[in-house]
Design a protein around this motif. Structure first.
Motif, mmCIF file in Angstrom:
data_model
loop_
_atom_site.group_PDB
_atom_site.id
_atom_site.type_symbol
_atom_site.label_atom_id
_atom_site.label_comp_id
_atom_site.label_asym_id
_atom_site.label_seq_id
_atom_site.Cartn_x
_atom_site.Cartn_y
_atom_site.Cartn_z
ATOM 1 N N ARG A 170 27.731 15.056 -107.906
ATOM 2 C CA ARG A 170 28.045 14.640 -106.537
ATOM 3 C C ARG A 170 26.759 14.662 -105.728
ATOM 4 O O ARG A 170 26.033 15.669 -105.708
ATOM 5 C CB ARG A 170 29.102 15.548 -105.905
ATOM 6 C CG ARG A 170 29.553 15.052 -104.514
ATOM 7 C CD ARG A 170 30.704 15.889 -103.966
ATOM 8 N NE ARG A 170 31.886 15.786 -104.789
ATOM 9 C CZ ARG A 170 32.743 14.775 -104.771
ATOM 10 N NH1 ARG A 170 32.525 13.740 -103.948
ATOM 11 N NH2 ARG A 170 33.803 14.755 -105.545
ATOM 12 N N GLY A 197 28.890 20.045 -105.214
ATOM 13 C CA GLY A 197 27.710 19.208 -105.297
ATOM 14 C C GLY A 197 26.965 19.477 -106.593
ATOM 15 O O GLY A 197 27.296 20.401 -107.342
ATOM 16 N N LEU A 235 24.600 12.662 -102.064
ATOM 17 C CA LEU A 235 24.702 11.824 -100.882
ATOM 18 C C LEU A 235 24.450 10.367 -101.277
ATOM 19 O O LEU A 235 23.570 10.074 -102.085
ATOM 20 C CB LEU A 235 23.668 12.233 -99.835
ATOM 21 C CG LEU A 235 23.834 13.593 -99.166
ATOM 22 C CD1 LEU A 235 22.713 13.812 -98.157
ATOM 23 C CD2 LEU A 235 25.194 13.719 -98.487
ATOM 24 N N THR A 276 29.346 11.669 -99.396
ATOM 25 C CA THR A 276 29.064 12.088 -100.766
ATOM 26 C C THR A 276 29.759 11.164 -101.756
ATOM 27 O O THR A 276 30.753 10.519 -101.435
ATOM 28 C CB THR A 276 29.496 13.536 -101.039
ATOM 29 O OG1 THR A 276 30.934 13.612 -101.116
ATOM 30 C CG2 THR A 276 28.990 14.478 -99.955
ATOM 31 N N THR A 282 25.270 23.931 -102.036
ATOM 32 C CA THR A 282 24.728 23.039 -101.022
ATOM 33 C C THR A 282 24.335 23.784 -99.752
ATOM 34 O O THR A 282 23.293 23.500 -99.154
ATOM 35 C CB THR A 282 25.748 21.936 -100.689
ATOM 36 O OG1 THR A 282 26.194 21.310 -101.894
ATOM 37 C CG2 THR A 282 25.138 20.886 -99.788
ATOM 38 N N TYR A 339 21.627 15.922 -104.132
ATOM 39 C CA TYR A 339 22.857 16.636 -104.456
ATOM 40 C C TYR A 339 23.528 17.166 -103.190
ATOM 41 O O TYR A 339 22.870 17.723 -102.305
ATOM 42 C CB TYR A 339 22.565 17.808 -105.382
ATOM 43 C CG TYR A 339 22.044 17.417 -106.745
ATOM 44 C CD1 TYR A 339 22.798 16.618 -107.594
ATOM 45 C CD2 TYR A 339 20.802 17.865 -107.188
ATOM 46 C CE1 TYR A 339 22.327 16.264 -108.855
ATOM 47 C CE2 TYR A 339 20.319 17.517 -108.450
ATOM 48 C CZ TYR A 339 21.086 16.717 -109.272
ATOM 49 O OH TYR A 339 20.620 16.369 -110.516
ATOM 50 N N ALA A 340 24.856 17.025 -103.124
ATOM 51 C CA ALA A 340 25.582 17.495 -101.946
ATOM 52 C C ALA A 340 27.061 17.655 -102.267
ATOM 53 O O ALA A 340 27.685 16.757 -102.839
ATOM 54 C CB ALA A 340 25.419 16.517 -100.786
#
Length: 334
Positions: free
Chosen positions: A226, A132, A228, A210, A184, A285-286
Motif C-alpha cells: 500500500r 502500509g 500513496l 492510498t 506509517t 508507503y502509506a
C-alpha cells in the motif's frame, strides 16, 4: 519488564534506525529494526548502537521471503524479541526461544494464525489490509482480529494496519488486542530517516490517496503493498498495468545517493533523507490511517499524545501493560 505504552514501532525497512528504535523504546513503547537485508557484521554494529541508546525492550524483524542471513548474529548478540513476517520458520523460532528470545509472527489470515500458534509463537501480529508497506493480508483488521481472538483467546495479539490515533488504539484494544503496531505514523516523526518531502506527503494525504498495488516491485515481485498514489502508479495503471520490461518510464533514475547509487522508477525503496531527485515519483508507503495524521512530531511527543488520547477514550488506566500474558511478559532488554 512490561511496556509502559502498548505501542510497537513497525519494522519500516531502511527508514528505521537505532535512533528511531531507541526513541520509541525510551518513550515507553517498543522500537524495532528491520534486519532482513543487513549483513551480519553490520547487524552486530547496529544492535550495539541500539543497546547503547536504550536499556528498554525492542525487537528485530526478518522477512522470510528472503534468506535471514543475520539471524545467527542476532541470536548470538541477544535481543528481547524477534518477529517474522512473510514466511514460516519453526526451526528458527525454536532456536531463538531456546536463547530466551520471545518470537512473534505476523499473520494475514486465520490459517496463518493457526499455523503460527501450532509452531509455538509467543505472540501474533495480526496485519490487516489497511496497512502500509508490504501487506501480506487481504482481510480487514477488525475481521482478522475477531477471527484470531475467537480461535485462540489466550494468545497475545498485536494489531496492525491503518492505526494512527489514540481512538484507533483504544478501539483495537477493546476488541482484544494487547497492543498495536504502527508503521506509517512513525515514518512521519522527527527521528525517522524518511525524507522531509515524504513525511509532508503523508501528513497532507487522506485515506483515499492510498492504493493497494503491485506497482513498486523492486526485487520483490508479487508482494502487494500500500502506497500513496503518484504519477508513477497512475501512468502504470493507465498503461494497463504493463509487465516488467514494458512499463512506462522503466529505467528512469528518480533519485541519487551520496554514495553514487541510484534509485530507479518502480524500485520499492522509499525516499530517505540522504536522497536527491524526483522523490515524489518514488515508492511512498502509506497505510490507510494517513488521513488522521497532521503533524511531524518527535517520538516522545507522539507516544505521550497517542496513549493519553487512548486512555481518555477507553479509560484504560495509567500503566496498563501492552503485553501481559505469561508467555511473553519476560520481554526485557538483554
Amino acid at each position: 519488564d512490561q511496556l509502559k505504552i502498548p505501542i510497537l514501532q513497525g519494522p519500516i525497512g531502511s527508514i528505521a534506525s537505532p535512533k528511531l528504535a531507541a526513541a520509541v523504546s525510551n518513550a515507553g513503547g517498543m522500537g524495532s529494526l528491520a534486519l532482513t537485508w543487513t549483513p551480519p557484521e553490520t547487524t552486530a554494529k547496529l544492535l550495539g548502537q541500539l543497546k547503547a541508546l536504550t536499556s528498554n525492550p525492542f525487537f528485530v524483524n526478518f522477512v522470510l521471503a528472503f534468506p535471514p542471513n543475520a539471524f545467527d548474529t542476532v541470536v548470538e548478540v541477544g535481543v528481547p524479541a524477534i518477529t517474522f513476517s512473510w514466511g514460516h520458520a519453526p526451526r528458527l523460532m525454536q532456536k531463538a526461544q531456546a536463547k530466551g528470545i520471545a518470537v512473534g509472527v505476523q499473520v494475514g489470515n486465520l490459517a496463518g494464525a493457526k499455523r503460527a500458534i501450532r509452531d509455538g509463537a509467543d505472540f501474533l501480529i495480526c496485519q490487516g489490509l489497511e496497512a502500509g508497506g508490504h501487506v501480506q493480508s487481504t482481510t480487514e483488521l477488525k475481521t482478522l482480529l475477531q477471527q484470531v481472538r475467537r480461535f485462540s483467546p489466550a494468545t497475545p495479539v498485536i494489531a496492525a494496519g491503518g492505526i494512527a490515533t489514540g481512538q484507533d488504539i483504544a478501539d483495537t484494544m477493546q476488541q482484544g488486542a494487547k497492543g498495536v503496531m504502527m508503521g506509517t505514523r512513525f515514518v512521519a516523526t522527527q527521528e525517522s530517516r524518511a525524507h522531509l518531502s515524504y513525511k509532508e506527503s503523508l501528513v497532507q494525504a487522506s485515506a483515499g490517496d492510498t492504493s493497494y498495488t503491485l506497482c513498486f516491485d523492486g526485487e520483490w515481485p508479487q508482494a502487494a503493498h500500500r502506497v500513496l498514489r503518484n504519477t508513477t502508479l497512475t501512468n502504470w495503471e493507465a498503461d494497463g498495468c504493463s509487465p516488467k520490461g514494458r512499463r512506462p518510464g522503466e529505467g528512469d533514475v528518480l533519485a541519487t545517493l551520496p554514495s553514487g547509487g541510484t534509485i530507479l522508477r518502480y524500485d520499492d525503496t522509499p525516499p530517505l533523507k540522504s536522497m536527491q531527485g524526483r522523490l515524489d515519483e518514488m515508492c511512498l508507503y502509506a497505510g490507510m490511517g494517513v488521513g488522521q495524521m497532521n503533524d511531524i512530531p518527535s517520538v516522545s511527543t507522539l507516544l505521550d499524545r497517542l496513549w493519553g488520547d487512548a486512555q481518555s477514550y477507553a479509560h484504560l488506566g495509567v500503566g496498563n501493560p501492552a503485553i501481559n500474558q505469561p508467555n511473553i511478559d519476560h520481554l526485557q532488554a538483554n
